[in-house]
Design an enzyme around this catalytic site. Structure first.
Site, PDB file in Angstrom:
ATOM      1  N   VAL A   1      -1.478  -1.196  -4.187  1.00 66.51           N
ATOM      2  CA  VAL A   1      -2.656  -0.347  -4.087  1.00 66.51           C
ATOM      3  C   VAL A   1      -2.197   1.088  -3.897  1.00 66.51           C
ATOM      4  O   VAL A   1      -1.547   1.416  -2.897  1.00 66.51           O
ATOM      5  CB  VAL A   1      -3.557  -0.766  -2.904  1.00 66.51           C
ATOM      6  CG1 VAL A   1      -4.860   0.023  -2.930  1.00 66.51           C
ATOM      7  CG2 VAL A   1      -3.837  -2.260  -2.952  1.00 66.51           C
TER       8      VAL A   1
ATOM      9  N   PHE B   1       0.818  -1.213   0.000  1.00 65.21           N
ATOM     10  CA  PHE B   1       0.000   0.000   0.000  1.00 65.21           C
ATOM     11  C   PHE B   1       0.850   1.261   0.000  1.00 65.21           C
ATOM     12  O   PHE B   1       1.853   1.350   0.719  1.00 65.21           O
ATOM     13  CB  PHE B   1      -0.902   0.043   1.248  1.00 65.21           C
ATOM     14  CG  PHE B   1      -1.830  -1.128   1.377  1.00 65.21           C
ATOM     15  CD1 PHE B   1      -3.054  -1.140   0.733  1.00 65.21           C
ATOM     16  CD2 PHE B   1      -1.477  -2.225   2.154  1.00 65.21           C
ATOM     17  CE1 PHE B   1      -3.919  -2.217   0.864  1.00 65.21           C
ATOM     18  CE2 PHE B   1      -2.323  -3.307   2.292  1.00 65.21           C
ATOM     19  CZ  PHE B   1      -3.553  -3.302   1.640  1.00 65.21           C
ATOM     20  N   ASP B   2       0.429   2.229  -0.789  1.00 64.61           N
ATOM     21  CA  ASP B   2       0.873   3.599  -0.595  1.00 64.61           C
ATOM     22  C   ASP B   2       0.172   4.101   0.677  1.00 64.61           C
ATOM     23  O   ASP B   2      -0.821   3.516   1.110  1.00 64.61           O
ATOM     24  CB  ASP B   2       0.463   4.427  -1.813  1.00 64.61           C
ATOM     25  CG  ASP B   2       0.779   5.895  -1.645  1.00 64.61           C
ATOM     26  OD1 ASP B   2       1.857   6.214  -1.125  1.00 64.61           O
ATOM     27  OD2 ASP B   2      -0.075   6.725  -2.008  1.00 64.61           O
ATOM     28  N   LYS B   3       0.685   5.173   1.292  1.00 61.82           N
ATOM     29  CA  LYS B   3       0.046   5.682   2.512  1.00 61.82           C
ATOM     30  C   LYS B   3      -0.936   6.813   2.220  1.00 61.82           C
ATOM     31  O   LYS B   3      -2.150   6.645   2.361  1.00 61.82           O
ATOM     32  CB  LYS B   3       1.094   6.167   3.524  1.00 61.82           C
ATOM     33  CG  LYS B   3       0.475   6.707   4.824  1.00 61.82           C
ATOM     34  CD  LYS B   3       1.522   7.166   5.794  1.00 61.82           C
ATOM     35  CE  LYS B   3       2.176   8.466   5.367  1.00 61.82           C
ATOM     36  NZ  LYS B   3       1.256   9.627   5.332  1.00 61.82           N
TER      37      LYS B   3
END
Length: 637
Positions: free
Chosen positions: A513, A312-314
């Site tokens: 994502v 995941f990106d944040k």
């Protein structure tokens, strides 16, 4: 050619006529005791039903394909030769009837996708420079045109509102039916419905270039993208059909039993096997499309089902990307006064942290705009100083407090350390020489995300990773709050790609994502790229899965749907192979004949279709319980 078109267009009617003639034949035999009527009706029924079958077989042979229709055609000719007109009539009727039901059912699975194209606006009201309105075909609208949209109408273009306001239903784009308030300067998407109000939109994208146009193109392409199971079945059928012909020939050579050889041809048709995988994939893709989840075909569905590592990106993915006041430590006797003073002071600044603070105070319904500012000064690297409503106000960091002889008690120092430990950006406020507030400002973690990440684990995810450009303190705090397994912070886009390649080299099946814009290299590198966003061009073109709602509920549903669709496909293949084996064994043991075997064969086609149709209503989206949102930091002031 005209005859072929006529037959294709009226195949349903030919099927009905064949059924009527078969009924007349059996009435003639068992009611009227008229053999001539029986034979004549069945011969005519056989011929009428065989024509479209043989036509399809001929068309396939022209392109060097030995089709199922060829097997049936040979079987019908053989039945005629041995005088089994009832067999030929029933076989051809059941084959056409099965084809009819198959098409009806496939059409049903595509309804949610077809409805997208029906929602596409056909016309638009264009307003010229003099204010004159003209309704034109949607293809005649150009970028830069001003388009008027009235209550109840569909927005025909992508663009920005330049006049008016209203509520828009963007379900066609996001899958979320809740109306969204829009006003001057806001973006709107083609296909959205204006629930109330009237707006004028300046077109930025038209026709196939709109977000809605790209969605339609994407979903249509997805239907044609074959999964590995479909590709295998296509190759299998190419060899299977000739093999059945050879087996039937060998049966005749060794047994000299022509009827049995013909029956082998009929029962060997792999109809359920051929239709089983495509109908599952179309049903699964349609299920996702109804919920604003765009899956790019059967191959993506198959790959997604194998994912064991989510990366995941944040910002904008695990978080909402919106800064907000997350912590308020109060030390003043009048907390409301301190909040109004800092909000009025922050109005003098354009800093993002200041905007977050003024928004927070406004939500508390505290009036601050009318407070009088006598003097103000910005101190570089520290904050600002202002005289407001006869109060001397300091807003900034610890350096500003120290420079102005504002001392902190032991408890206040501990509170400051606690807020900093969360990674939040800290704003300190002193009024008349006394520390009044410590404010923590941070990005907002998505509500309920911890439960949603656990749901991914429940469906088979084994490893959850965060890759972010933010600082280590913030990243680690977020990971601890939501249950991320592995964290890598302060990364450039190329660093994220490096980590994804490492995971892949380690044998993990990776889904990334992100927001689909700055993360597009990572999205393209992972086995499955997932864009959280409302349909930007890069998101749609780069990713394998687009979540139009930017919702983790949708992500969980998409992951579970992919696994369910692959399982459904395997079920259909097993059913199809099992039926063929059963029929051949039944033929050998003598309890299956041509008519009964054809009935079982066509029934098996319906079974796999109806099994696939279960996917259409799979997984009602249930919102995860929304606990109080946790917060995390943005860059320091």
């Amino acid at each position: 050619m005209k005859a072929q078109r006529f037959i294709q267009q009226h195949q349903t009617q030919l099927t009905l006529i064949s059924a009527v003639l078969i009924a007349i034949g059996y009435i003639g035999k068992y009611v009227l005791d008229a053999t001539v009527v029986y034979n004549g009706a069945l011969i005519l029924a056989s011929i009428i039903a065989a024509v479209p079958i043989m036509m399809h077989a001929y068309q396939a042979l022209k392109v060097k394909v030995i089709s199922i229709e060829l097997l049936v055609s040979i079987a019908v000719i053989g039945a005629f030769i041995i005088g089994e007109y009832n067999e030929s009539a029933i076989v051809t009727f059941l084959f056409l009837f099965g084809s009819y039901l198959e098409q009806r059912t496939l059409t049903k699975t595509r309804e949610s996708i077809k409805s997208l194209t029906e929602m596409a606006p056909a016309t638009a009201i264009v307003v010229d420079g003099d204010g004159h309105e003209e309704e034109v075909d949607i293809d005649d609208v150009d970028e830069g045109d001003h388009v008027l949209v009235k209550t109840g109408a569909s927005v025909p273009v992508d663009g920005k509102i330049i006049d008016g306001a209203g509520y828009l239903d963007e379900a066609v784009i996001t899958g979320e039916s809740k109306a969204v308030a829009k006003t001057n300067g806001d973006d709107v998407f083609s296909g959205s419905i204006l629930s109330n109000g009237t707006v004028t939109v300046e077109a930025t994208k038209v026709g196939e270039d709109t977000t809605f146009g790209k969605i339609i193109e994407l979903v249509e392409d997805a239907q044609d993208a074959k999964s590995p199971a479909e590709s295998f079945i296509d190759k299998f059928a190419q060899y299977y059909t000739p093999a059945v012909l050879v087996i039937a020939l060998l049966v005749y050579i060794f047994t000299r039993d022509f009827p049995t050889a013909i029956t082998v041809l009929v029962l060997g048709c792999p109809g359920a096997l051929v239709i089983g995988a495509p109908v599952s994939n179309v049903a699964g893709i349609g299920n996702g499309a109804k919920r604003g989840i765009l899956l790019k075909g059967g191959a993506v569905m198959d790959d997604f089902s194998k994912v064991d590592t989510f990366v995941f990106d944040k910002t904008g993915t695990l978080t909402l990307g919106n800064t907000a006041v997350s912590t308020v430590k109060t030390y003043a006797a009048d907390a409301d006064l301190a909040l109004t003073l800092v909000a009025r002071a922050e109005q003098l600044s354009d800093h993002p942290l200041g905007r977050a603070i003024t928004a927070y105070v406004a939500k508390q319904q505290l009036a601050f705009e009318a407070l009088n500012v006598a003097d103000n000064e910005t101190v570089k690297g520290q904050g600002l100083v202002a005289d407001i409503d006869q109060h001397h106000v300091l807003v900034g960091n610890l350096k500003l407090m120290t420079a102005n002889q504002v001392t902190l008690s032991a408890q206040q120092n501990q509170d400051l350390a606690d807020v900093q430990a969360t990674g939040s950006s800290v704003v300190m406020v002193a009024v008349d020489g006394q520390l009044s507030l410590i404010l923590g400002v941070s990005d907002v973690i998505r509500p309920g995300i911890k439960a949603q990440l656990q749901a991914l684990r429940d469906h088979g995810a084994k490893h959850l990773v965060m890759l972010t450009g933010d600082n280590h303190v913030t990243a680690q705090y977020v990971a601890e709050q939501i249950g991320i397994d592995e964290v890598h912070a302060e990364l450039m886009p190329e660093d994220k790609v490096t980590y994804i390649k490492q995971f892949k080299d380690g044998g993990q099946h990776v889904a990334f994502v992100g927001d689909g814009i700055n993360d597009s290299p990572a999205i393209a590198t992972a086995q499955i790229g997932i864009a959280m966003g409302s349909g930007t061009d890069v998101a749609i073109e780069t990713s394998d899965v687009v979540l139009m709602q930017s919702s983790f509920d949708a992500l969980v549903h998409a992951y579970a749907l992919s696994k369910k669709t692959v399982i459904n496909t395997k079920e259909n293949i097993l059913i199809a192979i099992g039926v063929v084996v059963f029929l051949l064994i039944g033929l050998i043991l003598g309890f299956i004949y041509m008519a009964s075997g054809m009935f079982v064969h066509e029934f098996s086609i319906l079974v796999v279709i109806f099994n696939a149709m279960r996917l259409i209503g799979y997984g009602k989206l249930k919102p995860t319980p929304q606990p109080q949102a946790a917060k995390l930091s943005t860059s320091g002031r």
